[in-house]
Design an enzyme around this catalytic site. Structure first.
Site, short mmCIF file in Angstrom:
data_model
loop_
_atom_site.label_atom_id
_atom_site.label_comp_id
_atom_site.label_asym_id
_atom_site.label_seq_id
_atom_site.Cartn_x
_atom_site.Cartn_y
_atom_site.Cartn_z
N THR A 21 -2.95 -3.68 4.76
CA THR A 21 -2.25 -3.83 4.16
C THR A 21 -0.62 -4.45 3.83
OG1 THR A 21 -0.43 -1.97 2.69
CG2 THR A 21 -0.84 -1.87 4.91
N ASP A 22 -0.87 -5.58 2.65
CA ASP A 22 0.05 -5.67 2.01
C ASP A 22 1.19 -5.27 2.72
OD1 ASP A 22 0.98 -4.06 0.31
OD2 ASP A 22 0.29 -5.62 -1.15
N GLU A 23 1.84 -4.23 3.04
CA GLU A 23 2.90 -3.59 3.32
C GLU A 23 3.71 -3.50 4.79
OE1 GLU A 23 3.22 0.61 2.00
OE2 GLU A 23 2.43 0.92 0.31
N TYR A 43 4.07 4.61 7.06
CA TYR A 43 3.25 4.08 6.98
C TYR A 43 3.35 2.68 6.88
CZ TYR A 43 -0.17 2.47 4.29
OH TYR A 43 -2.67 1.29 4.06
N LYS A 91 0.85 0.60 10.26
CA LYS A 91 -0.34 0.14 10.03
C LYS A 91 -0.10 -1.40 10.71
CE LYS A 91 -3.42 0.09 7.68
NZ LYS A 91 -4.73 0.79 7.53
N1 LIG Z 1 -5.62 2.33 -1.16
C1 LIG Z 1 -4.61 0.73 -1.07
O1 LIG Z 1 -4.02 1.01 -2.02
C2 LIG Z 1 -4.52 0.47 0.31
C3 LIG Z 1 -4.22 -1.20 0.60
C4 LIG Z 1 -4.37 -1.38 1.34
C5 LIG Z 1 -5.15 -1.11 2.31
N2 LIG Z 1 -5.40 0.11 2.24
C6 LIG Z 1 -5.87 0.53 3.71
O2 LIG Z 1 -7.08 1.34 3.42
C7 LIG Z 1 -7.89 2.15 4.56
C8 LIG Z 1 -8.59 3.27 3.51
O3 LIG Z 1 -7.34 3.52 2.27
P1 LIG Z 1 -7.25 5.20 1.39
O4 LIG Z 1 -6.45 4.42 0.49
O5 LIG Z 1 -9.03 5.16 1.39
O6 LIG Z 1 -7.10 5.54 2.04
P2 LIG Z 1 -6.96 7.38 2.24
O7 LIG Z 1 -5.76 7.83 2.84
O8 LIG Z 1 -7.53 7.82 0.72
O9 LIG Z 1 -8.19 7.49 2.71
C9 LIG Z 1 -8.07 7.78 3.97
C10 LIG Z 1 -9.49 8.39 5.10
O10 LIG Z 1 -9.40 7.93 6.47
C11 LIG Z 1 -9.90 9.43 6.75
N3 LIG Z 1 -9.56 9.72 8.27
C12 LIG Z 1 -7.86 9.36 8.07
N4 LIG Z 1 -7.93 9.61 9.59
C13 LIG Z 1 -8.88 10.14 10.00
C14 LIG Z 1 -8.86 9.92 11.92
N5 LIG Z 1 -8.68 10.82 12.59
N6 LIG Z 1 -10.58 9.21 11.66
C15 LIG Z 1 -11.47 9.67 11.27
N7 LIG Z 1 -11.12 9.48 9.98
C16 LIG Z 1 -9.67 9.77 9.10
C17 LIG Z 1 -9.42 10.59 6.17
O11 LIG Z 1 -10.77 11.76 6.34
C18 LIG Z 1 -10.19 9.65 4.42
O12 LIG Z 1 -11.17 9.48 4.21
C19 LIG Z 1 -6.79 1.83 5.22
O13 LIG Z 1 -6.69 2.33 6.30
C20 LIG Z 1 -5.13 1.79 3.87
O14 LIG Z 1 -4.58 1.37 4.99
C21 LIG Z 1 -5.29 1.16 1.32
#
Ligand SMILES: NC(=O)c1ccc[n+]([C@@H]2O[C@H](COP(=O)([O-])OP(=O)(O)OC[C@H]3O[C@@H](n4cnc5c(N)ncnc54)[C@H](O)[C@@H]3O)[C@@H](O)[C@H]2O)c1
Length: 342
Positions: A112-114, A138, A142
């Site tokens: 993430t950019d965070e 968080y 990351k």
């Molecule tokens: N949503 C955003 O805006 C955004 C932006 C940049 C990066 N990201 C990154 O993208 C990824 C997905 O983000 P998201 O928004 O879909 O998150 P989310 O929280 O909606 O979903 C996370 C998923 O990971 C699974 N999970 C959590 N813990 C787990 C574990 N121990 N073992 C296996 N599965 C597990 C959950 O069941 C869920 O399906 C993350 O790594 C996040 O940091 C998200």
């Protein structure tokens, strides 16, 4: 949907995971679902041995900043220790491959950019060289996982890639995140809670554009390299919320919705700011554009329209996520198939 690859989808199904979101592809031969925890080393070993993957795309995480403030432990567990476990399982598998297999293998970490911290209004956007300065549990978790990923590349030669992406939005997003929360609260006539004065700035990217970027980096990215992904779409939170209100006012949804007659904006309510709230994120995505030819295809206006429409068209998905009915379904469904662990 758009690849010939077989995808092994490994997910623990925490509160944020939802098999309903996979219904379109659940019976596709290109998709296999495994309910496992990335913190479980033995389970990860089994997955690698059984499926012999060419690549790993690591997205599993605890991802909600507010939850990380009230309960950071899960974030350290999954994002840091889970990433370590997955890296070790990948390294063990990778070191047993022949030379060609080792050269072809990729481990893409979705970050993430965070992790970069935040920016003042006049600062230049984050580049891949911006030092890490995370603010929340968080983003710190990351950032930690990114450090592990780079170390496994430098020390062991594991062919890793890292992407740092800005805020995503789109269909199927869990309703705790800003955009779906605002849409669904507005439909019920509930207050639309905006932190502080709503002046915090985020860069927004439609989820499909993020997915295309991840595929592009996996296929064309240079091992060991980091790629920023952004939407070139900086917006103050209050602007995002007002735009959602205007779209809803224009769409005039029926079906028992409780939007006030004076319009959705009536519902906007300012609440005390989040502790440590980052002021602004902005992404310089020149590298991925120049080197890999990726650019976002969805505009904020069209992406937000599609997103609002999706939530209006899918009340059943929303209802099941909110009531936890889908959890009951999972339990019943898997018990029927004689699977344990639910
Ligand atoms: N949503 C955003 O805006 C955004 C932006 C940049 C990066 N990201 C990154 O993208 C990824 C997905 O983000 P998201 O928004 O879909 O998150 P989310 O929280 O909606 O979903 C996370 C998923 O990971 C699974 N999970 C959590 N813990 C787990 C574990 N121990 N073992 C296996 N599965 C597990 C959950 O069941 C869920 O399906 C993350 O790594 C996040 O940091 C998200």
């Amino acid at each position: 949907r758009d690849t010939d690859c077989q995808v092994i989808n490994v997910d623990k199904l925490t509160y944020a995971g939802n098999l309903d979101s996979l219904s379109e592809i659940m019976s596709s031969p290109g998709h296999i679902f495994e309910q496992e925890d990335i913190c479980d080393g033995k389970a990860m070993e089994r997955i690698f041995a059984q499926y012999q993957p060419d690549a790993v795309m690591h997205l599993a995480a605890e991802s909600h900043v507010d939850r990380s403030i009230t309960g950071p432990a899960e974030f350290i567990q999954t994002n840091v220790l889970g990433t370590y476990n997955l890296l070790e399982a990948a390294r063990n598998f990778w070191s047993g491959l022949d030379e060609q297999g080792r050269a072809r293998f990729r481990f893409l970490h979705v970050s993430t950019d965070e992790a970069y911290g935040d920016l003042r209004p006049d600062d230049q956007p984050f580049t891949e060289e911006t030092p890490y300065l995370p603010s929340s549990p968080y983003s710190a978790s990351k950032a930690s996982s990114d450090h592990l990923i780079r170390a496994w590349n430098r020390t062991y030669g594991l062919p890793v890639l890292i992407t740092n992406c800005s805020n995503n939005y789109g269909p199927y997003q869990f309703p705790e995140k800003l955009i779906p929360l605002m849409i669904l609260n507005a439909l019920e006539g509930k207050p639309l809670p905006v932190y502080g004065k709503g002046e915090n700035i985020r860069d927004w990217l439609y989820v499909q554009d993020h997915a295309r970027a991840l595929h592009t980096v996996l296929v064309k990215g240079r091992p060991g390299r980091t790629y920023n992904i952004g939407g070139n779409c900086e917006k103050q939170n209050i602007e995002v919320v007002r735009t959602i209100c205007d779209i809803l006012d224009e769409m005039k949804p029926a079906n028992g919705c409780r939007i006030p007659t004076a319009g959705c904006r009536e519902l906007i309510t300012f609440v005390p700011d989040r502790p440590g709230h980052d002021l602004r994120y902005a992404i310089n995505d020149t590298r991925i554009r120049r080197e890999l030819g990726w650019f976002p295809q969805e505009s904020f206006a069209s992406g937000l329209q599609k997103t609002v429409k999706w939530y209006l068209d899918n009340p059943q998905w929303v209802e099941r996520v909110r009531t936890g009915a889908y959890r009951e379904w999972i339990r019943a469904n898997y018990e029927m198939q004689g699977r344990e662990g639910f």
